[in-house]
Structure formats: C-alpha cells, structure tokens
Design an enzyme around this catalytic site. Structure first.
Site, PDB file in Angstrom:
ATOM      1  N   LYS A  50       0.729  -1.131   0.004  1.00 58.32           N
ATOM      2  CA  LYS A  50      -0.057  -0.141  -0.213  1.00 58.32           C
ATOM      3  C   LYS A  50       1.016   1.275  -0.068  1.00 58.32           C
ATOM      4  CE  LYS A  50      -3.426   2.735   1.113  1.00 58.32           C
ATOM      5  NZ  LYS A  50      -4.324   2.947  -0.307  1.00 58.32           N
ATOM      6  N   ASN A  74     -12.744   4.528  -6.498  1.00 56.11           N
ATOM      7  CA  ASN A  74     -12.483   4.610  -5.297  1.00 56.11           C
ATOM      8  C   ASN A  74     -11.926   5.816  -4.629  1.00 56.11           C
ATOM      9  OD1 ASN A  74      -9.382   4.787  -4.111  1.00 56.11           O
ATOM     10  ND2 ASN A  74      -9.352   3.563  -6.300  1.00 56.11           N
ATOM     11  N   ILE A  76      -9.824   6.289  -1.530  1.00 56.40           N
ATOM     12  CA  ILE A  76      -9.350   5.940  -0.116  1.00 56.40           C
ATOM     13  C   ILE A  76      -8.512   6.841   0.416  1.00 56.40           C
ATOM     14  CG2 ILE A  76      -8.192   4.111   0.970  1.00 56.40           C
ATOM     15  CD1 ILE A  76     -10.263   2.842  -0.582  1.00 56.40           C
ATOM     16  N   LEU A  78      -5.238   7.340   0.581  1.00 53.48           N
ATOM     17  CA  LEU A  78      -4.044   7.042   0.773  1.00 53.48           C
ATOM     18  C   LEU A  78      -3.840   6.559   2.434  1.00 53.48           C
ATOM     19  CD1 LEU A  78      -1.171   8.937  -1.069  1.00 53.48           C
ATOM     20  CD2 LEU A  78      -2.379   6.899  -1.836  1.00 53.48           C
ATOM     21  N   CYS A 134      -1.733   9.719  -7.337  1.00 55.89           N
ATOM     22  CA  CYS A 134      -2.960   9.526  -6.627  1.00 55.89           C
ATOM     23  C   CYS A 134      -4.069  10.497  -6.783  1.00 55.89           C
ATOM     24  CB  CYS A 134      -2.789   9.262  -5.080  1.00 55.89           C
ATOM     25  SG  CYS A 134      -4.361   9.173  -4.285  1.00 55.89           S
ATOM     26  N   LYS A 169       5.145   5.653 -10.486  1.00 56.06           N
ATOM     27  CA  LYS A 169       3.809   5.237 -11.094  1.00 56.06           C
ATOM     28  C   LYS A 169       3.261   6.481 -11.416  1.00 56.06           C
ATOM     29  CE  LYS A 169      -0.169   2.762  -9.718  1.00 56.06           C
ATOM     30  NZ  LYS A 169      -0.585   2.113  -8.705  1.00 56.06           N
ATOM     31  N   ASN A 196      -1.966   4.542 -13.096  1.00 51.73           N
ATOM     32  CA  ASN A 196      -3.010   4.610 -11.557  1.00 51.73           C
ATOM     33  C   ASN A 196      -4.365   4.664 -12.126  1.00 51.73           C
ATOM     34  OD1 ASN A 196      -3.897   5.035  -8.892  1.00 51.73           O
ATOM     35  ND2 ASN A 196      -1.750   6.033  -8.517  1.00 51.73           N
TER      36      ASN A 196
HETATM   37  C1  LIG Z   1      -9.074   0.444  -3.744  1.00 54.08           C
HETATM   38  C2  LIG Z   1      -7.955   0.993  -4.299  1.00 54.08           C
HETATM   39  C3  LIG Z   1      -6.900   1.327  -3.587  1.00 54.08           C
HETATM   40  C4  LIG Z   1      -5.746   1.837  -4.317  1.00 54.08           C
HETATM   41  N1  LIG Z   1      -4.703   2.357  -3.614  1.00 54.08           N
HETATM   42  C5  LIG Z   1      -3.519   2.806  -4.347  1.00 54.08           C
HETATM   43  C6  LIG Z   1      -2.333   3.224  -3.364  1.00 54.08           C
HETATM   44  O1  LIG Z   1      -2.403   3.254  -2.355  1.00 54.08           O
HETATM   45  N2  LIG Z   1      -1.311   3.630  -4.328  1.00 54.08           N
HETATM   46  C7  LIG Z   1      -0.938   3.524  -5.596  1.00 54.08           C
HETATM   47  O2  LIG Z   1      -0.235   3.650  -6.129  1.00 54.08           O
HETATM   48  N3  LIG Z   1      -2.274   3.134  -6.501  1.00 54.08           N
HETATM   49  C8  LIG Z   1      -3.407   2.696  -5.840  1.00 54.08           C
HETATM   50  N4  LIG Z   1      -4.516   2.246  -6.455  1.00 54.08           N
HETATM   51  C9  LIG Z   1      -4.284   2.079  -7.939  1.00 54.08           C
HETATM   52  C10 LIG Z   1      -3.981   0.567  -8.273  1.00 54.08           C
HETATM   53  O3  LIG Z   1      -2.862   0.154  -7.727  1.00 54.08           O
HETATM   54  C11 LIG Z   1      -3.959   0.212  -9.856  1.00 54.08           C
HETATM   55  O4  LIG Z   1      -2.936   1.378 -10.257  1.00 54.08           O
HETATM   56  C12 LIG Z   1      -5.337   0.658 -10.486  1.00 54.08           C
HETATM   57  O5  LIG Z   1      -6.321   0.405  -9.757  1.00 54.08           O
HETATM   58  C13 LIG Z   1      -5.347   0.252 -12.092  1.00 54.08           C
HETATM   59  O6  LIG Z   1      -5.191  -1.206 -12.033  1.00 54.08           O
HETATM   60  P1  LIG Z   1      -6.657  -2.214 -11.766  1.00 54.08           P
HETATM   61  O7  LIG Z   1      -7.453  -1.742 -12.609  1.00 54.08           O
HETATM   62  O8  LIG Z   1      -5.872  -3.686 -11.787  1.00 54.08           O
HETATM   63  O9  LIG Z   1      -7.180  -2.024 -10.369  1.00 54.08           O
HETATM   64  C14 LIG Z   1      -5.719   1.922  -5.891  1.00 54.08           C
HETATM   65  C15 LIG Z   1      -6.626   1.211  -6.426  1.00 54.08           C
HETATM   66  C16 LIG Z   1      -7.996   0.797  -5.876  1.00 54.08           C
HETATM   67  C17 LIG Z   1      -8.886   0.269  -6.394  1.00 54.08           C
END
Ligand SMILES: Cc1cc2nc3c(=O)[nH]c(=O)nc-3n(C[C@H](O)[C@H](O)[C@H](O)COP(=O)(O)O)c2cc1C
Length: 313
Positions: A50, A74, A76, A78, A134, A169, A196
């Site tokens: 995370k 989402n 959240i 951080l 983010c 990222k 992201n």
């Molecule tokens: C619930 C949730 C929390 C996330 N928290 C973070 C995070 O703390 N840091 C980050 O770099 N990306 C975060 N992301 C983004 C994911 O790491 C990823 O880049 C993004 O969701 C696209 O991939 P996916 O479609 O497979 O989820 C979060 C995504 C979701 C759905």
C-alpha cells in the site's frame, strides 16, 4: 503427456530482477503480508505495498468505494499506518514470504517523499514505486504527476536518498503521459509504472451531489484495460526505460497483451480485490500460455508487438 520444458518466467526491469513478471497493484492487497496461504503470495514476482507516507494517514471519509459496470471507483485517500509502523509490524512477515518487496511511497511535498524513502532504506525493501499519481488527495500525488517539472523534482529528491531500483507510477489523467515519463527517467528513475486510476465521477441523484466527498474518484478494473494498455503502448514506443503495466488485468491473456505492448512486468489490482488468488493465477497462467505458444522465456515477448496493419496510413 509430457508438458514440455518449464518456461523461464524470469524478467529483468533495469536493475530489478524478478522470478516472474506478476505483482499486485498498490493499495489493493493491504500491505501484502495478509493471508499468504490463501492468496498464493509466494507465487508472485514481487509484492507492492500500500502507498506509505512518512506519517500515518487516516484517509478520506466514507463512501470510499463504488461499483461501476466492469470496474470500481475509489477514494481511499492514501490511508496507511506510516513508515515506522510498517517497518516494525509488517516488514518482517513480508520478508519471510519470498517475493521481492516494492515499497510504494507517497507524500504531500517533495521533502516528504524523500524523508519516507530515507526512513524505509533501513528496512531492506528491494525497490521503490513512487506514487505521483493518486487522484484522491488534496496535496501531493497527482499535483506532481501532472507536471514534468514537479515529477522530476520528486524523483531527484528520492534518487538522492537511495541507490535501489526506483520506479515512478504515472497517472493517465494527463495530456501527454510520455512527457511526464521522460521527465522521471531524466531525473534518475529506473523505470515507470503505468497506470494509476482514471478520474471518474458518480452522482447521488437524491442529494444532487457527487457521491464522493472530494467530487471525483479513481476508476479501475476491466473498464480501463484498453485505455491503460494504450498508455503503456505509447510509453513503450517513445521511451527507453522498463515499464510495469497496470489497469484492468484479470487473466494471463490480459497480461500477455500488456507485455506484447512493452510492459516487462504487470500488476493486478481490482481483480485481486474480487478474488485474492487472481494475481497468483495470472502468474501460473503465464507459464501455461508460454507452453501453449512455444515461448521458452517470457522476456522474449516484451515489446514484440508488430506495427498496426496500416500504421503509416
Ligand atoms: C481500492 C484501491 C486502492 C488503491 N490504492 C492505491 C495506492 O495506495 N497507491 C497506488 O499507487 N495506487 C493505488 N490504487 C491504484 C492501483 O494500484 C492500480 O494502479 C489501478 O487500480 C489500476 O489497476 P486495476 O485496474 O488492476 O485495479 C488503488 C486502487 C484501488 C482500486
């Protein structure tokens, strides 16, 4: 029947070597140490934490999640326990699991990113993923990720603190992702993670307000897969650095597409939240696909995509 020789799934992302190209995406897998037997975590090439900030953060008020067709929003914000608690409470268990550990790092200001990495250096993670993308926080995050100068400044500050492999990222919510990626590589990043979440909006029609407190939120899941794949393809054609692809990956075939487009490794995020064994299944599936397609080493397919049929037209 003889299944044939075992395919070589090892990949090299600049200075970072992995036993296979599959990771979880940050924020969708806790700190990476929970329920390893259930999730098959040991089968991953790397675990991404995370996003960690120097000080703990409570995150945003609810609602924080909202399902959409083929995806989720989402906000959240951080939420995390901070670097010191991560190192004492989580790192020992993570280390014992086997895969490489990539610490995702966030901050409101440049010096906070640098301070978080300085503090993490003692913990012995294998690489960093700097989160300048983010969309769910008021300061930092995407504010850096939208501007080549700001992105370069964060990378330079962090680079000054560590010799470990450094990935940045990127956000897809920019006019020119290549420009931001180039600034990061020129400032000393070893590679890039793309992408992201995409900014999206949900509206509460009774209250006639945005559903989320901050208005917009981050869209993820299969809904964004073709968009994310296009970003990876753009980056791979323009820049030399290794890429980690993310966005809607659920299966080994999805991962294969990202790798053909130029990703040396991939991350599974939202898919992992629906089914905590998904990332491990993708890792196994890549081995099966290699066998079925006569690929001896998965590294062979990275960036092997041919030009579109009428690319010049
Ligand atoms: C619930 C949730 C929390 C996330 N928290 C973070 C995070 O703390 N840091 C980050 O770099 N990306 C975060 N992301 C983004 C994911 O790491 C990823 O880049 C993004 O969701 C696209 O991939 P996916 O479609 O497979 O989820 C979060 C995504 C979701 C759905």
């Amino acid at each position: 029947m003889d299944p044939g020789p075992t395919p070589d799934l090892r990949v090299r992302l600049g200075p970072l070597e992995l036993s296979n190209p599959v990771m979880n995406a940050s924020g969708t897998f806790g700190y990476g140490d929970e329920w390893p037997d259930l999730t098959g975590t040991a089968q991953l090439g790397a675990i991404v934490t995370k996003t960690l900030t120097l000080e703990p953060r409570p995150g945003n008020p609810p609602p924080r999640l909202h399902e959409t067709p083929a995806g989720m929003l989402n906000s959240i914000g951080l939420q995390n326990i901070g670097v010191a608690r991560f190192l004492s409470e989580r790192m020992p268990a993570l280390r014992a699991l086997g895969p490489r550990i990539i610490a995702s790092v966030g901050g409101n200001r440049t010096h906070e990113y640098a301070a978080a990495v300085r503090a993490l250096e003692a913990g012995g993670c294998d690489a960093y993923e700097i989160n300048i993308s983010c969309p769910n926080i008021a300061r930092g995050g995407l504010a850096f990720g939208r501007c080549p100068l700001g992105a370069g400044e964060v990378v330079r500050a962090v680079r000054g603190e560590t010799r470990r492999p450094l990935f940045v990222k990127l956000s897809p919510n920019v006019t020119d992702i290549v420009e931001i990626g180039r600034a990061c590589l020129e400032a000393g990043a070893d590679g890039l993670t793309a992408v992201n979440t995409f900014l999206g909006l949900a509206i509460d029609i009774d209250a006639e307000r945005p559903l989320f407190h901050r208005g917009g939120a981050g869209l993820s899941g299969p809904a964004i897969r073709p968009l994310a794949l296009h970003k990876v393809w753009e980056l791979a054609r323009a820049l030399p650095g290794p890429l980690i692809g993310a966005g809607g990956i659920l299966t080994a075939r999805d991962a294969w597409e990202f790798m053909l487009a130029g990703a040396g490794a991939i991350q599974v995020g939202t898919g992992q939240m629906r089914d905590p064994r998904r990332a491990a299944a993708v890792a196994r599936g890549l081995g099966e696909l290699c066998r079925a397609r006569g690929v001896g080493s998965i590294g062979e397919i990275v960036g092997r995509l041919r030009p579109a049929a009428c690319a010049g037209g």
